[in-house]
Design a protein around this motif. Structure first.
Motif, PDB file in Angstrom:
ATOM      1  N   THR A  59      -6.852   1.217   4.111  1.00  0.00           N
ATOM      2  CA  THR A  59      -6.029   0.039   4.369  1.00  0.00           C
ATOM      3  C   THR A  59      -6.829  -1.250   4.264  1.00  0.00           C
ATOM      4  N   LEU A 116      -7.882  -2.101   0.510  1.00  0.00           N
ATOM      5  CA  LEU A 116      -6.736  -2.436  -0.322  1.00  0.00           C
ATOM      6  C   LEU A 116      -5.987  -3.658   0.185  1.00  0.00           C
ATOM      7  N   ILE A 118       0.859  -1.186   0.000  1.00  0.00           N
ATOM      8  CA  ILE A 118       0.000   0.000   0.000  1.00  0.00           C
ATOM      9  C   ILE A 118       0.896   1.237   0.000  1.00  0.00           C
ATOM     10  N   MET A 126      -6.208  -4.792  -6.749  1.00  0.00           N
ATOM     11  CA  MET A 126      -6.821  -3.719  -5.984  1.00  0.00           C
ATOM     12  C   MET A 126      -5.812  -2.896  -5.198  1.00  0.00           C
ATOM     13  N   GLY A 127      -4.538  -3.315  -5.232  1.00  0.00           N
ATOM     14  CA  GLY A 127      -3.559  -2.599  -4.421  1.00  0.00           C
ATOM     15  C   GLY A 127      -2.830  -1.490  -5.151  1.00  0.00           C
TER      16      GLY A 127
END
Length: 281
Positions: free
Chosen positions: A175, A178, A152, A276-277
């Motif tokens: 957080t 992700l 992240i 998705m990160g």
């Protein structure tokens, strides 16, 4: 070709367990395990079905414990992992070492048992299947912490702080979403640990009404072993009809069947969550 071979090495053991469970007991003892049995028999599953109410209750207990335990394991692990991933946290290294230290050493079985029984009073309660050893995992905490730190971007945290977000908002709105790939993975590991756990039931539970599926199936195997070894406790004809070998295979298949059915539906989240990160422009 390589993928086919790898797939077969995964599928064939499960297939062998199922075929062995429906193989006639005498054929199984005489010829051993085979993918092509001479005689088919469903007596092992009939033996398990006779325990119908007990099986359903045990499945209900195990499903409840797995769902509740996995949820709290993920929440506690993520809530501890997030502050450990914040570089400005005071004594971050010392706290991380303390978490890691619990992976290397523990108090031992006897002190742990005395603590849970004498001070937390969980014996013969549903909490005996939920709390000991599984509610919080140091390995999960460290894995989630490492993912938060490396996957992240720090820019997201800085942008959120500029917009006035606190740590609570950052955790739940940035957080946590992700971190879906690592959370799904750790959640699966936690669910498998709860589903396959039988030691907590063995140590802390004597009430058969609280038995999970693993404890109930383990008790069935123990009863079969005791019955077949104690000739004075049953007639020779009754002992000959007990499918001890095939029942063991049927019990193993019944125990792992729900996880086999569930895993393909979870697999897609591993692949989907990886994308998705990234920082969205």
């Amino acid at each position: 070709l390589i993928l086919i071979v790898m797939t077969l090495t995964i599928i064939l053991p499960f297939l062998l367990v199922f075929i062995s469970s429906i193989t006639d007991e005498t054929v199984l003892i005489r010829n051993g395990y085979s993918f092509f049995p001479e005689k088919i028999s469903f007596y092992a599953y009939q033996y398990i079905i006779r325990q119908g109410e007990k099986i359903l209750r045990a499945y209900g207990v195990t499903i409840l414990i797995t769902v509740v335990g996995t949820f709290f394991n993920l929440m506690f692990s993520a809530l501890l992992a997030y502050p450990l991933s914040v570089k400005t946290l005071p004594y971050r290294r010392q706290i991380t070492f303390f978490v890691f230290f619990t992976m290397l050493f523990n108090g031992g079985l006897v002190p742990t048992y005395l603590m849970y029984v004498n001070y937390l009073h969980i014996k013969n309660t549903i909490f005996a299947l939920l709390l000991p050893n599984l509610l919080l995992s140091a390995n999960n905490v460290l894995m989630i912490r490492s993912y938060f730190m490396t996957s992240i971007p720090e820019a997201l945290y800085e942008a959120a702080k500029i917009d006035g977000a606190g740590h609570t908002k950052i955790f739940f709105q940035i957080t946590f979403p992700l971190g879906k790939p690592i959370l799904v993975t750790m959640g699966l590991f936690s669910a498998l640990a709860y589903w396959n756990d039988w030691t907590n039931g063995l140590y802390y539970v004597r009430d058969t009404q609280l038995y999970g599926i693993q404890n109930l199936l383990n008790k069935m195997i123990t009863d079969l072993t005791a019955l077949t070894q104690n000739a004075s406790g049953a007639s020779t004809a009754a002992l000959a009809e007990i499918p001890s070998a095939s029942v063991r295979m049927a019990i193993a298949f019944v125990a792992m069947l729900p996880i086999l059915c569930l895993y393909p539906f979870l697999q897609k989240y591993f692949t989907k969550g990886i994308t998705m990160g990234a920082v969205k422009g």
